[in-house]
Motif scaffolding. Structure first.
Motif, PDB file in Angstrom:
ATOM      1  N   VAL A  63     -61.408  53.813   7.240  1.00 27.38           N
ATOM      2  CA  VAL A  63     -62.690  53.471   7.858  1.00 27.38           C
ATOM      3  C   VAL A  63     -63.495  54.737   8.156  1.00 27.38           C
ATOM      4  CG1 VAL A  63     -63.812  52.369   9.840  1.00 27.38           C
ATOM      5  CG2 VAL A  63     -61.811  51.309   8.803  1.00 27.38           C
ATOM      6  N   ALA A  64     -62.827  55.799   8.597  1.00 23.40           N
ATOM      7  CA  ALA A  64     -63.525  57.061   8.856  1.00 23.40           C
ATOM      8  C   ALA A  64     -64.141  57.616   7.580  1.00 23.40           C
ATOM      9  CB  ALA A  64     -62.568  58.083   9.468  1.00 23.40           C
ATOM     10  N   ASP A  65     -63.523  57.335   6.438  1.00 25.00           N
ATOM     11  CA  ASP A  65     -64.020  57.826   5.151  1.00 25.00           C
ATOM     12  C   ASP A  65     -65.100  56.914   4.570  1.00 25.00           C
ATOM     13  OD1 ASP A  65     -64.115  59.384   2.722  1.00 25.00           O
ATOM     14  OD2 ASP A  65     -62.905  57.829   1.783  1.00 25.00           O
ATOM     15  N   ALA A 121     -68.721  55.218  15.487  1.00 27.48           N
ATOM     16  CA  ALA A 121     -68.618  56.396  16.341  1.00 27.48           C
ATOM     17  C   ALA A 121     -67.230  56.491  16.973  1.00 27.48           C
ATOM     18  CB  ALA A 121     -69.695  56.355  17.418  1.00 27.48           C
ATOM     19  N   ARG A 122     -66.683  55.352  17.391  1.00 26.04           N
ATOM     20  CA  ARG A 122     -65.349  55.337  17.992  1.00 26.04           C
ATOM     21  C   ARG A 122     -64.286  55.747  16.968  1.00 26.04           C
ATOM     22  NH1 ARG A 122     -64.730  51.664  22.657  1.00 26.04           N
ATOM     23  NH2 ARG A 122     -66.768  50.915  23.342  1.00 26.04           N
ATOM     24  N   VAL A 123     -64.380  55.193  15.762  1.00 30.88           N
ATOM     25  CA  VAL A 123     -63.378  55.486  14.734  1.00 30.88           C
ATOM     26  C   VAL A 123     -63.434  56.952  14.330  1.00 30.88           C
ATOM     27  CG1 VAL A 123     -62.710  55.036  12.337  1.00 30.88           C
ATOM     28  CG2 VAL A 123     -63.254  53.125  13.852  1.00 30.88           C
ATOM     29  N   LEU A 124     -64.630  57.464  14.109  1.00 31.36           N
ATOM     30  CA  LEU A 124     -64.760  58.865  13.699  1.00 31.36           C
ATOM     31  C   LEU A 124     -64.215  59.804  14.768  1.00 31.36           C
ATOM     32  CD1 LEU A 124     -68.293  58.630  12.089  1.00 31.36           C
ATOM     33  CD2 LEU A 124     -66.210  59.301  10.885  1.00 31.36           C
ATOM     34  N   PRO A 139     -66.040  48.969   8.635  1.00 25.01           N
ATOM     35  CA  PRO A 139     -65.143  48.481   9.692  1.00 25.01           C
ATOM     36  C   PRO A 139     -64.336  47.253   9.314  1.00 25.01           C
ATOM     37  CG  PRO A 139     -67.345  48.929  10.566  1.00 25.01           C
ATOM     38  CD  PRO A 139     -67.443  48.994   9.075  1.00 25.01           C
ATOM     39  N   HIS A 140     -64.748  46.514   8.267  1.00 24.03           N
ATOM     40  CA  HIS A 140     -64.010  45.286   7.942  1.00 24.03           C
ATOM     41  C   HIS A 140     -62.578  45.591   7.505  1.00 24.03           C
ATOM     42  CE1 HIS A 140     -65.427  46.334   3.828  1.00 24.03           C
ATOM     43  NE2 HIS A 140     -64.320  45.751   3.437  1.00 24.03           N
ATOM     44  N   HIS A 141     -62.299  46.811   7.068  1.00 28.44           N
ATOM     45  CA  HIS A 141     -60.906  47.154   6.745  1.00 28.44           C
ATOM     46  C   HIS A 141     -60.047  47.133   8.013  1.00 28.44           C
ATOM     47  CE1 HIS A 141     -61.988  48.130   2.666  1.00 28.44           C
ATOM     48  NE2 HIS A 141     -62.843  49.044   3.056  1.00 28.44           N
TER      49      HIS A 141
END
Length: 561
Positions: free
Chosen positions: A495-497, A139-142, A501-503
């Protein structure tokens, strides 16, 4: 450089190979430059030429100008090196950009992230850890990537167990909703255990509990009031856990199953009108195309059970309708145990067949593996019980408490240890819960990244009010750190795509490692003039990226440890 390489490919070999991705990767050793590409090796087959011949032609055609240089190496690798001025300019641009180089999307999406989802009157356990931590980070990354994120905590607050719980409350003389809402989770758990034992052993109580379910579903005031008190007591406990973990979920994000109870008969009626519903052994089911058992027979998705009750599928279908019709989403992300993959696949297929889930809306089930103990089996207590989330966090804080005097730092480091270990694994894989390894301040751990951030903060604190002007990066360690900094925007986009999250964890670890090499090789405070200013600028850029990257993982970045 990718665009330049693609232009060289077309110039040398024509439009037939236009648009090929050079797949530039960071070089593993300084003598290989900054970036490497195996493009000549990948073109050898389609072109029928040797990789060395292809590479030589590309090097001759490639015009990088002042960007840098390229060399052909080995069996057919291209080693590319940025010019120091270009790297310095990239760092300068990053420092001037509040978004650290992350562009706004051309078409922002409205995205629901469905995560955590505990069950009322039950303690959150180690399985909820994964859903909560992964969902919070996604949610944070998006949101940082520029999308509008709607967080939804699909609370398990409806069903037959509540008839059992309310009946037990009344039987024990607990009629006061305020007293019930004040119950602690341990008391709620004990209540559930007593009610379940009576339900299993006392037929009269079981009948009363079933009638109580009917009363609940019919809106009986006494039953509804006590049910709401149970929900309130549970939510208070969940909110305390979310606050402790630093998770962004609030009361506004709770989206309980109870919301959809009035809509479930309509789900069944609409499926019936669409000709999708079939009766099977008294139950109302849908047979979505392409789902069969081991014997090849079609598999049913149970929408309404033979006893008239509604299954989870009915609630999930109603939830999809709400999110598409009322929330107008473009994308829905379900962060739920991978064992639910087949269920969600069938629900999505039925929703699409019914026209409730248009092709324009993307739905994704982000399944995750199991947390294992040291024995390689699902993580349990010594008695064999499921590990509660509270006890797990207690153990994590105990593991790091001896190193720090500040309780806030203890909690921040403990959370970092737990979250980073979870997020750094490929989501679908199981991983072993090893507190000694997870809480170490060396190696690929959350505390190591926090130390890197605190170290760079310490340097900057000793040189306040600097301009952070960036000059020429003359030292190899400066260039490596600058190169790492250029990777932040691409990894956020990735990561959004991919929703992996490990990236991001791997990127931040690489950045922290480059910072350590820089710190050891390049004196900052003892340097003078332009060199000092340049190195301070590198420190500030690194601080910003580490801080923001850790925040996207849901990890605090203390300035002192």
């Amino acid at each position: 450089m990718s665009a330049h390489l693609q232009d060289a490919v077309v110039a040398c070999f024509g439009e037939a190979v236009a648009g090929i991705d050079p797949e530039l990767r960071q070089a593993t050793r300084p003598e290989f430059g900054h970036l490497q590409s195996n493009l000549p090796l990948r073109l050898a087959g389609p072109l029928g030429l040797s990789p060395r011949d292809i590479g030589a032609r590309l090097v001759a055609a490639l015009d990088l100008g002042d960007l840098g240089t390229v060399e052909l190496a080995g069996a057919g690798f291209l080693n590319l090196t940025w010019s120091p001025d270009v790297l310095g300019g990239v760092v300068g641009d990053l420092l001037a950009d509040p978004r650290l180089g992350v562009p706004a999307p051309e078409t922002p999406q409205r995205v629901v992230v469905d995560y955590s989802s505990p069950n009322v009157a039950k303690q959150m356990h180690v399985g909820h850890l994964r859903s909560t931590v992964i969902g919070d980070s996604l949610a944070r990354v998006l949101a940082y990537a520029g999308h509008e994120v709607v967080r939804q905590n699909h609370l398990g607050d409806w069903g037959t167990q509540f008839g059992m719980l309310v009946e037990e409350l009344l039987g024990e003389g607990l009629h006061d909703p305020a007293a019930v809402a004040a119950l602690e989770m341990s008391e709620l758990l004990a209540l559930y255990q007593r009610a379940k034992a009576r339900f299993d052993d006392d037929p009269d109580f079981a009948d009363s509990a079933r009638r109580r379910v009917v009363a609940l579903q019919s809106g009986d005031p006494t039953t509804l009031t006590l049910w709401q008190a149970l929900v309130d007591a549970s939510m208070a406990e969940y909110n305390a856990t979310y606050s402790r973990l630093g998770v962004l979920l609030t009361d506004d994000d709770f989206d309980g199953e109870s919301r959809y109870n009035p809509q479930l008969p309509g789900v069944v009626e609409d499926l019936q009108e669409l000709g999708l519903l079939t009766e099977s052994a008294g139950a109302q089911v849908v047979y979505p195309d392409g789902f069969t058992g081991r014997d090849g027979a079609p598999l049913p998705l149970i929408v309404r059970k033979a006893d008239g009750g509604f299954g989870y599928a009915a609630t999930d279908l109603a939830t999809i309708r709400h999110r598409v019709d009322d929330l107008a989403v473009d994308r829905v992300v379900y962060v739920v145990d991978h064992r639910q993959s087949h269920h969600f696949d069938m629900v999505f297929a039925v929703a699409r067949a019914a026209g409730w889930l248009p092709d324009s809306v993307e739905v994704q089930h982000i399944g995750f593996g199991t947390v294992l103990g040291a024995d390689g089996r699902p993580f349990k207590t010594r008695s064999g019980a499921t590990v509660t989330l509270t006890s797990l966090l207690d153990d994590a804080e105990e593991a790091v408490a001896a190193r720090y005097d500040n309780p806030e730092v203890v909690r921040a480091v403990a959370n970092a240890a737990v979250k980073y270990a979870d997020l750094s694994n490929h989501l679908a894989r199981d991983y072993a819960f090893d507190l000694a390894r997870m809480s170490a301040t060396t190696g690929e751990t959350g505390p190591y990244l926090q130390y890197a951030h605190a170290r760079v903060c310490s340097i900057l604190a000793q040189a306040p009010q600097q301009t952070h002007a960036i000059g020429t990066l003359s030292h190899a360690a400066e260039q490596r750190l600058a190169l790492e900094l250029t990777g932040f925007a691409p990894v956020v986009a990735k990561v959004a795509d991919t929703l992996e999250p490990h990236h991001l964890t791997a990127y931040l670890y690489g950045l922290a490692t480059a910072l350590t090499a820089f710190y050891e090789s390049c004196p900052v405070l003892k340097a003078e003039g332009e060199v000092r200013q340049t190195r301070l600028a590198l420190c500030e850029a690194t601080r910003r990226v580490l801080s923001e990257g850790l925040r996207l993982l849901g990890i605090e970045a203390p300035q002192r440890m």
